[in-house]
Motif scaffolding. Sequence first.
Motif, short mmCIF file in Angstrom:
data_model
loop_
_atom_site.label_atom_id
_atom_site.label_comp_id
_atom_site.label_asym_id
_atom_site.label_seq_id
_atom_site.Cartn_x
_atom_site.Cartn_y
_atom_site.Cartn_z
N ALA A 1 3.43 6.51 10.66
CA ALA A 1 3.21 4.99 9.29
C ALA A 1 2.33 5.65 8.07
CB ALA A 1 2.05 4.27 10.12
N VAL A 2 1.58 6.41 8.16
CA VAL A 2 0.92 6.42 7.04
C VAL A 2 1.66 7.41 6.19
CG1 VAL A 2 -1.14 8.00 5.94
CG2 VAL A 2 -1.40 6.74 7.99
N VAL B 1 4.65 6.59 5.80
CA VAL B 1 6.20 5.91 5.55
C VAL B 1 5.63 5.20 4.49
CG1 VAL B 1 7.30 4.02 5.80
CG2 VAL B 1 7.30 5.66 7.58
N ARG B 2 4.24 4.42 4.70
CA ARG B 2 3.44 3.75 3.60
C ARG B 2 3.13 4.67 2.18
NH1 ARG B 2 0.51 -0.34 5.28
NH2 ARG B 2 0.62 -0.77 3.31
N LEU B 3 2.94 5.59 2.39
CA LEU B 3 2.69 6.48 0.82
C LEU B 3 3.80 6.54 0.61
CD1 LEU B 3 -0.66 9.27 2.29
CD2 LEU B 3 -0.48 6.59 0.84
N SER C 1 6.83 5.25 0.48
CA SER C 1 7.35 3.21 -0.50
C SER C 1 6.51 2.72 -0.26
CB SER C 1 8.96 4.52 -0.18
OG SER C 1 9.06 3.32 1.10
N PRO C 2 6.63 1.47 -1.17
CA PRO C 2 6.24 0.80 -1.09
C PRO C 2 6.80 -0.04 0.02
CG PRO C 2 6.50 0.77 -3.76
CD PRO C 2 7.36 1.73 -2.60
N GLY C 3 6.10 -0.71 0.85
CA GLY C 3 6.18 -1.35 1.53
C GLY C 3 5.22 -1.23 3.73
N PRO C 4 6.04 -2.17 4.83
CA PRO C 4 4.99 -2.18 6.16
C PRO C 4 6.19 -0.33 6.54
CG PRO C 4 7.46 -3.46 5.66
CD PRO C 4 6.85 -3.33 4.38
N ALA C 5 4.88 -0.05 7.45
CA ALA C 5 5.69 1.07 8.00
C ALA C 5 6.76 1.01 9.17
CB ALA C 5 4.65 1.40 9.12
N ARG D 1 10.60 2.16 8.80
CA ARG D 1 10.46 1.73 8.30
C ARG D 1 11.30 2.84 6.98
NH1 ARG D 1 9.90 2.03 2.98
NH2 ARG D 1 7.41 1.48 3.10
#
Length: 199
Positions: A26-27, A29-31, A33-37, A57
């Motif tokens: 989850a971290v 994915v967030r780092l 690209s912009p957007g929710p995990a 995502r």
Amino acid sequence: MAKRLFDILFSAVVLLVLTPLLLAVAVWVRLDSPGPALFRQVRVGRGGREFRILKFRTMHVDAPARGPQITAGRDPRITRAGHVLRRYKIDEFPQFINVLVGDMSVVGPRPEVPRYVAMYPTATRELVLSVRPGITDLASIEYRDESELLGRSADPERTYVDQVMPAKLAYCERYVRERSFVGDIGIIGRSFAASFVSR
């Protein structure tokens, strides 16, 4: 009842054991690209009831506006992390939450978006939607490289609708008619091997 109990126990154990990995992904994915995990999408479940499937995502947040619902080949909408998560099916892990709440089963026909379900032949739709959809099934194993297959087509969506979807539905119908606990265990084992051992 036995299948539902297995789903609950299996999913609970997987989520408990993999919590550190899921948090790390989850971290990432967030780092990356912009957007929710997490990504949520409406799918059709048992009896035609719609629910929101969970995935990590793997595409940029504006992906729905930039192309079709299917992905083909090296789709530029897929993020760097997304390519890895899709390759090993790690993006599907949040669906164990869907299993816990009763939307899905560990093994069962993969749930489709409403648009494609509307194209199913009536008898096929009734049969396939008579059981809970699953995280994995025979079609997922046989078509684990579906994106690469569609990437070689001049018209990926047409290829999916005319060739891939009917073939996958045949596997789904076979599963519903022949499903058993032993068969489910075999599918889980084959799915693990296809995602991690043979990569």
